[in-house]
Design an enzyme around this catalytic site. Structure first.
Site, short mmCIF file in Angstrom:
data_model
loop_
_atom_site.label_atom_id
_atom_site.label_comp_id
_atom_site.label_asym_id
_atom_site.label_seq_id
_atom_site.Cartn_x
_atom_site.Cartn_y
_atom_site.Cartn_z
N LYS A 22 -2.64 -4.55 10.11
CA LYS A 22 -2.54 -3.30 9.35
C LYS A 22 -2.33 -2.10 10.28
O LYS A 22 -1.59 -1.18 9.95
CB LYS A 22 -3.82 -3.08 8.53
CG LYS A 22 -4.06 -4.12 7.45
CD LYS A 22 -5.19 -3.67 6.55
CE LYS A 22 -5.85 -4.82 5.81
NZ LYS A 22 -4.94 -5.60 4.98
N HIS B 210 -11.55 -5.81 -4.47
CA HIS B 210 -10.29 -5.48 -3.80
C HIS B 210 -9.34 -6.66 -3.75
O HIS B 210 -8.42 -6.69 -2.95
CB HIS B 210 -10.52 -4.98 -2.36
CG HIS B 210 -11.46 -3.82 -2.29
ND1 HIS B 210 -11.19 -2.63 -2.93
CD2 HIS B 210 -12.65 -3.67 -1.70
CE1 HIS B 210 -12.19 -1.81 -2.71
NE2 HIS B 210 -13.10 -2.41 -1.97
N GLU C 86 -9.58 4.15 6.27
CA GLU C 86 -8.66 4.84 5.36
C GLU C 86 -9.44 5.69 4.39
O GLU C 86 -10.50 5.29 3.91
CB GLU C 86 -7.83 3.83 4.56
CG GLU C 86 -6.60 3.38 5.28
CD GLU C 86 -5.79 2.36 4.49
OE1 GLU C 86 -6.01 2.21 3.27
OE2 GLU C 86 -4.95 1.70 5.12
N ASN D 55 2.64 -7.95 4.09
CA ASN D 55 2.23 -9.33 4.23
C ASN D 55 3.46 -10.14 4.61
O ASN D 55 4.42 -10.22 3.86
CB ASN D 55 1.61 -9.83 2.93
CG ASN D 55 0.28 -9.13 2.66
OD1 ASN D 55 -0.56 -9.01 3.55
ND2 ASN D 55 0.10 -8.63 1.46
N GLU E 38 0.17 -1.97 3.53
CA GLU E 38 0.32 -3.00 4.55
C GLU E 38 1.53 -3.87 4.21
O GLU E 38 2.08 -3.76 3.11
CB GLU E 38 -0.93 -3.89 4.64
CG GLU E 38 -1.19 -4.68 3.36
CD GLU E 38 -2.11 -5.88 3.59
OE1 GLU E 38 -2.31 -6.28 4.74
OE2 GLU E 38 -2.59 -6.43 2.59
N ARG F 112 4.55 -13.08 4.74
CA ARG F 112 4.46 -14.46 4.28
C ARG F 112 4.72 -14.48 2.79
O ARG F 112 4.91 -13.44 2.18
CB ARG F 112 3.04 -14.98 4.52
CG ARG F 112 2.01 -14.00 3.93
CD ARG F 112 0.62 -14.54 3.90
NE ARG F 112 -0.36 -13.49 3.68
CZ ARG F 112 -0.74 -13.05 2.49
NH1 ARG F 112 -0.20 -13.55 1.41
NH2 ARG F 112 -1.64 -12.09 2.38
N GLU G 250 3.17 -3.53 0.55
CA GLU G 250 2.20 -3.09 -0.46
C GLU G 250 2.01 -1.58 -0.42
O GLU G 250 1.94 -0.97 0.65
CB GLU G 250 0.84 -3.77 -0.22
CG GLU G 250 0.90 -5.27 -0.40
CD GLU G 250 -0.46 -5.93 -0.40
OE1 GLU G 250 -0.62 -6.97 -1.04
OE2 GLU G 250 -1.39 -5.40 0.26
P1 ADP Z 1 -5.80 -6.88 1.94
O1 ADP Z 1 -5.18 -7.20 3.25
O2 ADP Z 1 -7.15 -7.44 1.83
O3 ADP Z 1 -4.89 -7.21 0.82
P2 ADP Z 1 -5.14 -4.10 1.40
O4 ADP Z 1 -5.08 -3.04 2.41
O5 ADP Z 1 -3.84 -4.59 0.90
O6 ADP Z 1 -6.01 -5.29 1.96
O7 ADP Z 1 -6.01 -3.57 0.17
C1 ADP Z 1 -6.43 -4.41 -0.87
C2 ADP Z 1 -6.81 -3.58 -2.09
O8 ADP Z 1 -7.84 -2.66 -1.79
C3 ADP Z 1 -5.69 -2.72 -2.63
O9 ADP Z 1 -4.91 -3.41 -3.53
C4 ADP Z 1 -6.43 -1.59 -3.32
O10 ADP Z 1 -6.92 -1.98 -4.57
C5 ADP Z 1 -7.63 -1.41 -2.43
N1 ADP Z 1 -7.35 -0.39 -1.43
C6 ADP Z 1 -6.87 -0.58 -0.19
N2 ADP Z 1 -6.77 0.57 0.48
C7 ADP Z 1 -7.20 1.53 -0.35
C8 ADP Z 1 -7.38 2.93 -0.24
N3 ADP Z 1 -7.11 3.57 0.89
N4 ADP Z 1 -7.86 3.60 -1.31
C9 ADP Z 1 -8.17 2.95 -2.44
N5 ADP Z 1 -8.04 1.65 -2.61
C10 ADP Z 1 -7.56 0.93 -1.59
MG MG Z 2 -3.10 -6.41 0.61
#
Ligand code: ADP
Ligand code: MG
Ligand code: ADP
Length: 661
Positions: A118, A237, A202, A292, A290, A294, A277
């Site tokens: 990330k 999440h 974040e 992914n 981020e 894959r 994403e």
């Molecule tokens: P992962 O690698 O576990 O998928 P992500 O960064 O994609 O992690 O985040 C997963 C989820 O967490 C997102 O879909 C969202 O719902 C929540 N999320 C992530 N970052 C934020 C943020 N800065 N503010 C609010 N929700 C967030």
């Molecule tokens: Mg994610």
């Protein structure tokens, strides 16, 4: 160009089967690798060749690069598909494959490094001019510096594992209170689950949508996007319902987000299928989250609306072929929705469940695809992700897709361990969901924090009737004492009906029934209600009966004293009561029990210590997640029965706390 003939799938369960399905269609041979715990799993039996690569824990099997490559060598596999999770975003693995002369079906190790983390991905997105969530991505990882940055950004913040995925290693911190604890815990989870403790911070965006763009890139510099997926329905999440297209996007926003995703892909010459994403605000502003690098769990909804097979594309790209289409050729046909069926208990904070899957059944339905990895009788192990299967429904529009999904879920019998089936149904039936009003807090806001639900009285009655009919027929069939010609339900005393009692949660359901040999009908009383019941047929698990003038078919699976019933979309477990009450089980007063089988990571209290209600006594790890064992009430720790590192069974007594007066 390289022609791939035999693919080793370095994964398990549902995704291994999914990859193998495309391989079979393309005439490519398949090799499964598996742990000892999976020796008899469906994906192992369906592969052409299979190699056991170690014991149950993933670290000793699925995550062992050397063992996977040795299996590839031994079976002559010329390519490896990593699926998702496990080694799929591991640059060292991609590199080791290249060194071993095996094609890694995925991006280059450099792309994984640039995007799989990330921290690096956010820096790259910023450089490409794509908006990112404000935060800290610095190299200085000392807890003090991170804490200082958190204060600077302002609460609430999210702590994330840079190498994380699947919603794991993420901690929401709302105030100074417990900040250092949260940093330590996030780091420990990150190290444990991903072998890399790097954290990013974040700003926590309130009520966003999660919208992601599927991209594919080839080795010739072409990158196109395959439209978006909306994945806002989440718990912890982590996504549980995904759909394509997003109800929030119009063609203009779709084009804008698509272009941003392609820009990121092109910036590093991305090769493979990948997902960019974003979170999307109510004001249509979007921020990069981020990449992914894959295949994603939710890729099937994109396959439905585009008519493409993403695994086939991955294989062709890995062979060196150029993408067989351009951006203008990408279709968007109707709407598709996916639900993830998890072995977890929504009413108990989504606690992952392990144990025996007594029944798994879903009939074939038009427009419905099942990507499953389990079957009746499987043991769901604590060692792996608790996702059992995915159901995907495709329709001409969103309403049709949702309706088909609802119908499929109502017909799904997933019994023996608690699952999120009923929660998914409740969401699909919810007015806000049907209206497309989604965000990542949908579940807490619309359904509340108490997710325990009781079945309707009518479904309880019907289930109890179906279970009783089946059991009574079975008894009659097995009973050698009853003389021939004596009708079922016969009693010497015609005034005393036959009866049966079931436990349903805290309630007791009593069924009384009398068979009338002349009409061949049962007169049944369940609680206060009376039904005239006629048994029509029993075929396998299907019990057809008429009750109250309506004919229905229930699915009934009995296992010991447990009767699992699926009737009119309601799924219930009735526990037959013994005729003579059991001695009640001894419970240790003030005992703190392990919520599930797992490993004790840390013990936080010692004997003689005074504890407050809610205080953390120990930290356990199971299903790759940390769980806190807390004191139910204030008191003094009388006994500590475990130590760090110990493996414990569910309900094992970990502590005995003597309550304070
Ligand atoms: P992962 O690698 O576990 O998928 P992500 O960064 O994609 O992690 O985040 C997963 C989820 O967490 C997102 O879909 C969202 O719902 C929540 N999320 C992530 N970052 C934020 C943020 N800065 N503010 C609010 N929700 C967030
Ligand atoms: Mg994610
Ligand atoms: P409670 O204990 O709240 O009264 P239940 O007796 O219905 O509720 O369930 C106890 C636990 O058994 C639940 O928390 C769940 O984990 C599990 N459970 C409930 N229903 C089922 C089912 N159909 N199949 C397997 N396990 C179930």
């Amino acid at each position: 160009m390289k022609t791939i003939r035999r693919i080793l799938v370095a994964n398990r369960g549902e995704i291994a089967l999914r990859v193998m399905r495309t391989c079979k269609r393309l005439g490519i041979e398949t090799v499964a690798v598996h742990s000892e715990a999976d020796a008899d799993a469906r994906f192992v039996r369906e592969a052409d060749l299979a190699v056991c690569i170690g014991p149950a824990p993933s670290a000793e099997s699925y995550l062992r690069i050397d063992a996977v490559l040795e299996a590839a060598r031994r079976t002559g596999a010329d390519a490896i598909h990593p699926g998702y999770g496990f080694l799929s975003e591991n640059a060292a693995f991609a590199r080791a494959c290249a060194e071993a002369g095996v094609v890694f079906i995925g991006p280059t190790p450099e792309a994984i490094e640039a995007m799989g983390l990330k921290r690096e991905a956010k820096l790259l997105a910023e450089k490409a001019g794509v908006p990112v969530v404000p935060g800290y991505d610095g190299a200085d990882q000392s807890p003090e510096v991170i804490a200082a940055k958190v204060r600077e950004i302002g609460f609430p913040v999210l702590l994330k594992a840079s190498a994380g995925g699947g919603g794991k290693g993420m901690k929401l911190v709302t105030s100074e209170d417990g900040l250092l604890d949260a940093i330590a815990s996030a780091r420990r989870e990150a190290e444990g689950a991903f072998g890399d403790g790097t954290l990013i911070v974040e700003k926590y965006v309130t009520s966003p949508r999660h919208v992601e763009i599927q991209i594919v890139g080839d080795a010739h510099g072409n990158v196109v996007h395959l439209n978006e997926r909306e994945c806002s329905i989440q718990r912890r999440h982590q996504k549980i319902i995904e759909e394509a297209p997003s109800p929030a996007l119009d063609p203009e926003l779709r084009a804008k987000m698509g272009e941003a995703a392609v820009k990121i892909g092109k910036a590093i010459g991305y090769r493979n299928a990948g997902t960019v994403e974003f979170i999307l605000g109510p004001d249509r502003s979007f921020y990069f989250l981020e990449v992914n690098t894959r295949l994603q769990v939710e890729h099937p909804v994109t396959e439905c609306i585009t008519g493409l097979d993403l695994v086939e594309l991955q294989i062709r790209i890995a062979e060196g072929h150029a993408l067989p289409f351009s951006q203008a050729d990408v279709r968007l046909d109707g709407a598709a929705i996916e639900v993830r069926i998890y072995a977890e208990d929504p009413a108990a904070g989504f606690l992952p469940q392990s144990g025996k899957l007594v029944d798994w059944h879903l009939p074939e339905l038009e427009g419905v695809r099942v990507d499953g990895g389990v079957q009746s009788g499987d043991e769901v192990s604590i060692h792996y992700d608790p996702m059992l299967a995915k159901i995907i429904a495709h329709g001409g529009d969103r309403l049709e897709a949702v309706r088909r999904m609802r119908n499929a879920l109502r017909r799904l019998s997933a019994q023996g361990i608690a699952t999120n089936r009923d929660l998914l149904l409740e969401i699909l039936d919810h007015e806000a969901f049907l209206a497309g009003r989604l965000d990542t807090h949908f579940i807490e806001r619309e359904l509340g924090t108490d997710l325990s639900r009781s079945p309707s009285a009518e479904s309880v009655h019907l289930a109890a009737i179906a279970a009783t009919l089946r059991a009574s027929e079975e008894r009659v069939a097995a009973n050698t004492v009853v003389p021939r010609g004596v009708p079922k339900g016969f009693r010497n005393n015609p005034h005393s009906p036959a009866w049966c009692e079931y436990e349903l949660g805290e309630d007791v359901v009593r069924v009384e029934y009398r068979f009338d040999p002349r009409t061949r009908r049962y007169d049944v009383a369940v609680g206060e209600a009376r039904y005239e019941v006629e048994l029509l047929s029993i075929q396998g698990h299907d019990v057809s009966f008429r009750a109250g003038g309506v004919r229905r078919t229930a699915r009934v699976v009995a296992s010991g004293e447990h009767h699992y019933v699926l009737v009119e979309g309601a799924s219930l477990r009735l526990v037959e009561r013994p005729r003579f009450p059991d001695r009640s089980v001894e419970v240790v007063a003030g005992g703190c029990l392990a919520p599930m089988p797992g490993k004790v990571v840390e013990v936080r209290v010692a004997e003689g210590e005074t504890v407050a209600a809610g205080q953390v006594l120990a930290i356990m790890e199971a299903m790759k997640m940390e769980h806190r064992v807390t004191a139910k009430e204030a008191g003094v720790v009388k006994e500590v029965r475990v130590s760090a590192g110990q493996q414990v069974d569910a309900d094992a007594v970990l502590f005995v706390v003597e309550p304070a007066e």
